[in-house]
Write a protein that holds these residues in place. Sequence first.
Motif, PDB file in Angstrom:
ATOM      1  N   LEU A 129       0.845  -1.190   0.000  1.00  0.00           N
ATOM      2  CA  LEU A 129       0.000   0.000   0.000  1.00  0.00           C
ATOM      3  C   LEU A 129       0.884   1.246   0.000  1.00  0.00           C
ATOM      4  N   LEU A 130       0.862   1.963  -1.107  1.00  0.00           N
ATOM      5  CA  LEU A 130       1.649   3.196  -1.191  1.00  0.00           C
ATOM      6  C   LEU A 130       0.799   4.356  -0.707  1.00  0.00           C
ATOM      7  N   ASP A 131       1.066   4.812   0.507  1.00  0.00           N
ATOM      8  CA  ASP A 131       0.265   5.885   1.084  1.00  0.00           C
ATOM      9  C   ASP A 131       1.147   7.125   1.167  1.00  0.00           C
ATOM     10  N   SER A 132       0.684   8.233   0.601  1.00  0.00           N
ATOM     11  CA  SER A 132       1.553   9.422   0.564  1.00  0.00           C
ATOM     12  C   SER A 132       1.823   9.939   1.974  1.00  0.00           C
ATOM     13  N   SER A 133       0.907   9.688   2.923  1.00  0.00           N
ATOM     14  CA  SER A 133       1.167  10.184   4.271  1.00  0.00           C
ATOM     15  C   SER A 133       2.319   9.406   4.911  1.00  0.00           C
ATOM     16  N   ASP A 134       2.441   8.106   4.597  1.00  0.00           N
ATOM     17  CA  ASP A 134       3.582   7.335   5.090  1.00  0.00           C
ATOM     18  C   ASP A 134       4.886   7.865   4.490  1.00  0.00           C
ATOM     19  N   ALA A 135       4.841   8.124   3.191  1.00  0.00           N
ATOM     20  CA  ALA A 135       6.047   8.634   2.522  1.00  0.00           C
ATOM     21  C   ALA A 135       6.442   9.984   3.125  1.00  0.00           C
ATOM     22  N   MET A 136       5.432  10.837   3.357  1.00  0.00           N
ATOM     23  CA  MET A 136       5.718  12.143   3.951  1.00  0.00           C
ATOM     24  C   MET A 136       6.335  11.987   5.341  1.00  0.00           C
ATOM     25  N   PHE A 137       5.796  11.011   6.083  1.00  0.00           N
ATOM     26  CA  PHE A 137       6.340  10.781   7.420  1.00  0.00           C
ATOM     27  C   PHE A 137       7.835  10.517   7.347  1.00  0.00           C
ATOM     28  N   PHE A 138       8.230   9.630   6.445  1.00  0.00           N
ATOM     29  CA  PHE A 138       9.661   9.289   6.358  1.00  0.00           C
ATOM     30  C   PHE A 138      10.491  10.490   5.935  1.00  0.00           C
ATOM     31  N   VAL A 139       9.966  11.255   4.974  1.00  0.00           N
ATOM     32  CA  VAL A 139      10.714  12.425   4.503  1.00  0.00           C
ATOM     33  C   VAL A 139      10.883  13.423   5.661  1.00  0.00           C
ATOM     34  N   LEU A 140       9.800  13.624   6.413  1.00  0.00           N
ATOM     35  CA  LEU A 140       9.872  14.572   7.533  1.00  0.00           C
ATOM     36  C   LEU A 140      10.805  14.062   8.627  1.00  0.00           C
ATOM     37  N   PHE A 141      10.660  12.790   8.960  1.00  0.00           N
ATOM     38  CA  PHE A 141      11.491  12.181  10.007  1.00  0.00           C
ATOM     39  C   PHE A 141      12.968  12.354   9.660  1.00  0.00           C
ATOM     40  N   THR A 142      13.322  12.003   8.420  1.00  0.00           N
ATOM     41  CA  THR A 142      14.709  12.125   7.973  1.00  0.00           C
ATOM     42  C   THR A 142      15.141  13.589   7.993  1.00  0.00           C
ATOM     43  N   GLY A 143      14.293  14.460   7.453  1.00  0.00           N
ATOM     44  CA  GLY A 143      14.634  15.871   7.364  1.00  0.00           C
ATOM     45  C   GLY A 143      14.856  16.494   8.730  1.00  0.00           C
ATOM     46  N   VAL A 144      13.977  16.166   9.669  1.00  0.00           N
ATOM     47  CA  VAL A 144      14.091  16.756  11.004  1.00  0.00           C
ATOM     48  C   VAL A 144      15.418  16.359  11.640  1.00  0.00           C
ATOM     49  N   PHE A 145      15.778  15.083  11.538  1.00  0.00           N
ATOM     50  CA  PHE A 145      17.022  14.672  12.190  1.00  0.00           C
ATOM     51  C   PHE A 145      18.250  15.223  11.475  1.00  0.00           C
ATOM     52  N   LEU A 146      18.164  15.397  10.148  1.00  0.00           N
ATOM     53  CA  LEU A 146      19.296  16.012   9.450  1.00  0.00           C
ATOM     54  C   LEU A 146      19.439  17.474   9.899  1.00  0.00           C
ATOM     55  N   LEU A 147      18.318  18.161  10.021  1.00  0.00           N
ATOM     56  CA  LEU A 147      18.386  19.560  10.473  1.00  0.00           C
ATOM     57  C   LEU A 147      18.941  19.658  11.890  1.00  0.00           C
ATOM     58  N   LEU A 148      18.485  18.733  12.748  1.00  0.00           N
ATOM     59  CA  LEU A 148      18.992  18.745  14.123  1.00  0.00           C
ATOM     60  C   LEU A 148      20.507  18.495  14.140  1.00  0.00           C
ATOM     61  N   THR A 149      20.983  17.628  13.241  1.00  0.00           N
ATOM     62  CA  THR A 149      22.426  17.364  13.182  1.00  0.00           C
ATOM     63  C   THR A 149      23.184  18.612  12.755  1.00  0.00           C
ATOM     64  N   ILE A 150      22.644  19.300  11.755  1.00  0.00           N
ATOM     65  CA  ILE A 150      23.292  20.541  11.290  1.00  0.00           C
ATOM     66  C   ILE A 150      23.367  21.543  12.440  1.00  0.00           C
ATOM     67  N   ARG A 151      22.267  21.633  13.170  1.00  0.00           N
ATOM     68  CA  ARG A 151      22.222  22.535  14.312  1.00  0.00           C
ATOM     69  C   ARG A 151      23.248  22.161  15.376  1.00  0.00           C
TER      70      ARG A 151
END
Lengths: 247, 260
Positions: free
Chosen positions: A216-238
């Motif tokens: 089941l390809l659900d765009s909300s699941d995909a968004m979750f992963f993109v956000l999860f990854t993005g947030v931790f990358l931003l926190l690392t930069i910080r």
Amino acid sequence: MIRLIAMRELRSLFTLPSTWLIFAALQFVFAWFFLARLEAFLEVQPQLAQLANPPGVTITVAAPMFNTIALLLMMLTPMYTMRLIAEERRNQTLPLLLSAPLSELHIVLGKFLGMLVFLIALSASVPLMLYSLALGTELDHGLMLSNLIGLLLLTASFTALGLYISALTVQPVIAAIGALAALVGLWLADIGASAPDSPWHAISPLGRFQNFNAGLLDSSDAMFFVLFTGVFLLLTIRRLHNNRTYG
Amino acid sequence: MSDTAPEITISARKLTRRFGNQKIIHDVSLTLRRGEVLGLLGHNGAGKSTTMQMLTGCLLPDSGDIEVCGIDLLRQPILAKMHLGYLPETPPLYRELRVDDYLTFAARLRGIKNGKVAAALAQAKQRCGLEAIGGKIIATLSKGYQQRVGIAQAIVHNPEVIVLDEPTVGLDPAQIRDIRSLIRELGDSSSVILSTHLLGEVESLCDRVEIMQKGRLIYGDTTAALANYGGEPGRLEENFIRITERETAANAATSAGDGK
């Protein structure tokens, strides 16, 4: 610059004999699991064939295999991400990157992508084995594709979390334990929550992977992963930036 | 040579830095010109390394500004760092890599184009005496050679400003001589700041000295002037001790005055 840092990361990994050993051992485990799964399928296939709408090889062999790889990656990723920044701190090599003409974004993305490429290479044999079944039978390409996309997003989220925890400490071992605790904790909270609308299901990467695993390809699941990854990358930069501010 | 003053490569104004509640660096101002070797002299814990970390962008100052070759290091760090080479106290070596791979990485990191890396590498290795060991893994090298790889990493891109934090620590006398003549040579074409607590090093290498104590610059002049300090030509060592002791006494007097 990002590619340069990613390549350095890969080069350092592959100069270690232990990387090659684990690489080889994992291929063996993957192959063993694949063959065991396939054998079980062949044994029950005559009975399955009598059903009106028999489940195919993709759902009985490929999907469980992807699920197992996802679990294995959850345990393996912290072992590799632990070194990313903690070891640079411990060996005091960080000034080389900090005094070079590049930004924190380059450093973090370089390390993230290098590790992601490594983990993809590590698990690349799994889809190859599964696609070899296409020689003898028909595969459900939709299900395969959704699993592959899910696994890629899942690996990216594990790597980002591991990278961030590695940026918090000087000791790689602590980074490994921390990342493992975070990932296993999210997973246990997810499978332990009985209410179907529990928020734990929503924030667990492995929980989110289940839809992909079922095709089941659900765009909300995909968004979750993109956000999860993005947030931790931003926190690392910080975190790296704070390194310059607070020393 | 033109008769205008040589161009300023580093100018730091009123740098301050605190860690927690403790003020480590007080109003440090420095200038460095092309073709000059500046020695930063001081006891252990005087703030030399912290100052160098700020000059190379590894640590942000709380206030003050730094220009490298006319570019503001705090506002345009990427452009400014193109002109910098830095050897920290511990050489930043990826010990699992071969010397050549490591130096190639360092050169590419500093923006040297792929086609020019080989030439830059050959020059840096020749300058640091590393020609014979390019294929060796850094972890297997002796401390002296690791230090040289650290210096090679700082000069591989021919930077205008070279910052060396205690470059000769842990080397044997022959290696120290080699590294000193290398630094002298580098000082002709670029500008070098080096920190040390060895007075002999200052005497043989530096055009100018800044003495640092407890996070302040307490004395800055040419090396020759330091040797003749107070009109009594003496040994550098005695003059250095005299300056730092005078400063300590002055500080004690002011703090005693504050107490009353």
